[in-house]
Design a protein around this motif. Structure first.
Motif, PDB file in Angstrom:
ATOM      1  N   ASN A 101      91.403  24.566  60.055  1.00 47.78           N
ATOM      2  CA  ASN A 101      90.501  24.990  58.988  1.00 47.78           C
ATOM      3  C   ASN A 101      90.798  26.411  58.551  1.00 47.78           C
ATOM      4  N   GLN A 102      91.225  26.561  57.307  1.00 46.48           N
ATOM      5  CA  GLN A 102      91.570  27.869  56.750  1.00 46.48           C
ATOM      6  C   GLN A 102      90.687  28.215  55.549  1.00 46.48           C
ATOM      7  N   SER A 103      89.532  27.580  55.460  1.00 44.51           N
ATOM      8  CA  SER A 103      88.644  27.782  54.312  1.00 44.51           C
ATOM      9  C   SER A 103      87.856  29.080  54.395  1.00 44.51           C
ATOM     10  N   GLY A 104      87.740  29.664  55.590  1.00 44.87           N
ATOM     11  CA  GLY A 104      86.893  30.832  55.755  1.00 44.87           C
ATOM     12  C   GLY A 104      85.437  30.455  55.877  1.00 44.87           C
ATOM     13  N   ILE A 105      85.157  29.162  55.941  1.00 42.94           N
ATOM     14  CA  ILE A 105      83.802  28.634  56.063  1.00 42.94           C
ATOM     15  C   ILE A 105      83.716  27.834  57.358  1.00 42.94           C
ATOM     16  N   SER A 106      82.596  27.904  58.033  1.00 37.38           N
ATOM     17  CA  SER A 106      82.379  27.183  59.280  1.00 37.38           C
ATOM     18  C   SER A 106      83.315  27.705  60.363  1.00 37.38           C
ATOM     19  N   SER A 107      83.695  26.829  61.304  1.00 38.79           N
ATOM     20  CA  SER A 107      84.524  27.238  62.429  1.00 38.79           C
ATOM     21  C   SER A 107      85.992  27.336  62.009  1.00 38.79           C
ATOM     22  N   ALA A 108      86.593  28.497  62.225  1.00 38.22           N
ATOM     23  CA  ALA A 108      87.988  28.690  61.841  1.00 38.22           C
ATOM     24  C   ALA A 108      88.918  28.042  62.853  1.00 38.22           C
ATOM     25  N   GLY A 109      90.103  27.677  62.392  1.00 39.98           N
ATOM     26  CA  GLY A 109      91.108  27.101  63.281  1.00 39.98           C
ATOM     27  C   GLY A 109      90.937  25.604  63.454  1.00 39.98           C
ATOM     28  N   GLU A 110      91.361  25.098  64.580  1.00 45.07           N
ATOM     29  CA  GLU A 110      91.394  23.661  64.815  1.00 45.07           C
ATOM     30  C   GLU A 110      89.997  23.048  64.777  1.00 45.07           C
ATOM     31  N   MET A 111      89.873  21.953  64.024  1.00 49.36           N
ATOM     32  CA  MET A 111      88.600  21.259  63.847  1.00 49.36           C
ATOM     33  C   MET A 111      88.865  19.752  63.767  1.00 49.36           C
ATOM     34  N   VAL A 112      88.084  18.964  64.507  1.00 46.97           N
ATOM     35  CA  VAL A 112      88.193  17.509  64.474  1.00 46.97           C
ATOM     36  C   VAL A 112      87.083  16.974  63.572  1.00 46.97           C
ATOM     37  N   ILE A 113      87.467  16.209  62.553  1.00 42.77           N
ATOM     38  CA  ILE A 113      86.504  15.669  61.593  1.00 42.77           C
ATOM     39  C   ILE A 113      86.552  14.146  61.673  1.00 42.77           C
ATOM     40  N   THR A 114      85.436  13.532  62.021  1.00 35.39           N
ATOM     41  CA  THR A 114      85.392  12.087  62.172  1.00 35.39           C
ATOM     42  C   THR A 114      85.097  11.408  60.838  1.00 35.39           C
ATOM     43  N   PHE A 115      85.432  10.120  60.767  1.00 41.42           N
ATOM     44  CA  PHE A 115      85.127   9.322  59.579  1.00 41.42           C
ATOM     45  C   PHE A 115      84.978   7.869  60.003  1.00 41.42           C
ATOM     46  N   SER A 116      84.448   7.058  59.123  1.00 37.41           N
ATOM     47  CA  SER A 116      84.257   5.629  59.379  1.00 37.41           C
ATOM     48  C   SER A 116      84.939   4.837  58.266  1.00 37.41           C
ATOM     49  N   PRO A 117      84.997   3.523  58.380  1.00 33.51           N
ATOM     50  CA  PRO A 117      85.598   2.721  57.303  1.00 33.51           C
ATOM     51  C   PRO A 117      84.866   2.876  55.971  1.00 33.51           C
ATOM     52  N   GLU A 118      83.607   3.324  56.003  1.00 32.15           N
ATOM     53  CA  GLU A 118      82.837   3.484  54.771  1.00 32.15           C
ATOM     54  C   GLU A 118      82.977   4.877  54.154  1.00 32.15           C
ATOM     55  N   THR A 119      83.619   5.803  54.840  1.00 34.80           N
ATOM     56  CA  THR A 119      83.740   7.170  54.326  1.00 34.80           C
ATOM     57  C   THR A 119      84.690   7.213  53.129  1.00 34.80           C
ATOM     58  N   PRO A 120      84.277   7.768  52.000  1.00 34.37           N
ATOM     59  CA  PRO A 120      85.178   7.856  50.837  1.00 34.37           C
ATOM     60  C   PRO A 120      86.355   8.790  51.118  1.00 34.37           C
ATOM     61  N   ILE A 121      87.561   8.287  50.874  1.00 37.41           N
ATOM     62  CA  ILE A 121      88.784   9.078  51.014  1.00 37.41           C
ATOM     63  C   ILE A 121      89.591   8.874  49.743  1.00 37.41           C
ATOM     64  N   PHE A 122      89.840   9.958  49.000  1.00 37.85           N
ATOM     65  CA  PHE A 122      90.510   9.857  47.705  1.00 37.85           C
ATOM     66  C   PHE A 122      91.861  10.554  47.704  1.00 37.85           C
ATOM     67  N   ASP A 123      92.769  10.015  46.914  1.00 38.85           N
ATOM     68  CA  ASP A 123      93.986  10.723  46.564  1.00 38.85           C
ATOM     69  C   ASP A 123      93.589  11.788  45.541  1.00 38.85           C
ATOM     70  N   ALA A 124      93.839  13.054  45.872  1.00 38.22           N
ATOM     71  CA  ALA A 124      93.410  14.139  44.997  1.00 38.22           C
ATOM     72  C   ALA A 124      94.099  14.112  43.640  1.00 38.22           C
TER      73      ALA A 124
END
Length: 216
Positions: A70-93
């Motif tokens: 994470n290099q956003s400067g927001i929340s916890s910096a550095g390594e971050m694990v973000i979970t998702f489910s089959p229902e989580t929207p994931i888009f090609d930017a």
């Protein structure tokens, strides 16, 4: 979890530019989705007041999580694990098409809208609410937000002005592609209402080329 070296020439500079787009939509997101952290022994949760956007290069992808630096400067910096489910929207930017997280290759940048809670473990774990992958232009990353208000043009044309939760106003025209998320329903500018969530692809002037509307 051992942190992997991901940096390629120029990626840090590019990510610093991306902070502007991410910060502008920090208040957007689905506040009804509550993070569920299964590793309760790792540590207690801390809460944030709102959904936030983080981003960084990918170090690992599993069937239900993605690890980023994470290099956003927001929340916890550095390594971050973000979970998702089959229902989580994931888009090609770039295309706006729904994709699978397996397409997020190591070293590529992922933008994630995360929920209200995070473990105090190392690395911290949090739940993702929406992701953008295949980010090649960090200065034009789409945003995930909630509509605050909708106003039609005084000229009685097809132009509609959508004010987002973060205060940014976007212009919807006849050229804007308005699409529903994972349904065959036909949606138009008339379906844009305050309180609805959407993903927006817009230029620097706020002119929207694509909008994906999440039905409630």
């Amino acid at each position: 979890m051992k942190k992997k070296s991901l940096y390629i020439a120029g990626i840090c500079a590019a990510l610093s530019v991306g902070a502007l787009g991410c910060a502008s939509s920090a208040k957007a997101g689905d506040e009804e989705t509550k993070p569920v952290v299964e590793d309760t022994e790792a540590a207690e949760e801390t809460t944030a007041a709102e959904t936030i956007c983080v981003y960084g290069p990918v170090s690992e992808v599993t069937s239900d999580s993605v690890t980023i630096d994470n290099q956003s400067g927001i929340s916890s910096a550095g390594e971050m694990v973000i979970t998702f489910s089959p229902e989580t929207p994931i888009f090609d930017a770039e295309t706006g098409n729904p994709v699978d997280m397996t397409e997020a290759e190591t070293g590529t940048v992922v933008y994630a809208y995360i929920g209200e809670a995070m473990t105090m473990s190392e690395p911290p774990i949090t739940n993702g609410q929406l992701f953008f992958v295949h980010v090649t232009d960090v200065s034009a990353v789409p945003v995930y937000t909630e509509i605050e208000s909708v106003k039609k043009s005084a000229e009685n044309d097809d132009t509609v002005y959508v004010k987002a939760e973060d205060g940014v106003t976007y212009t919807i025209s006849a050229e804007t592609h308005i699409l529903p998320y994972l349904t065959r329903n036909i949606v138009t500018a008339d379906d844009l209402e305050a309180g609805k969530k959407c993903a927006i692809w817009a230029d620097a002037e706020g002119k929207v080329s694509r909008l994906v509307l999440f039905q409630q």
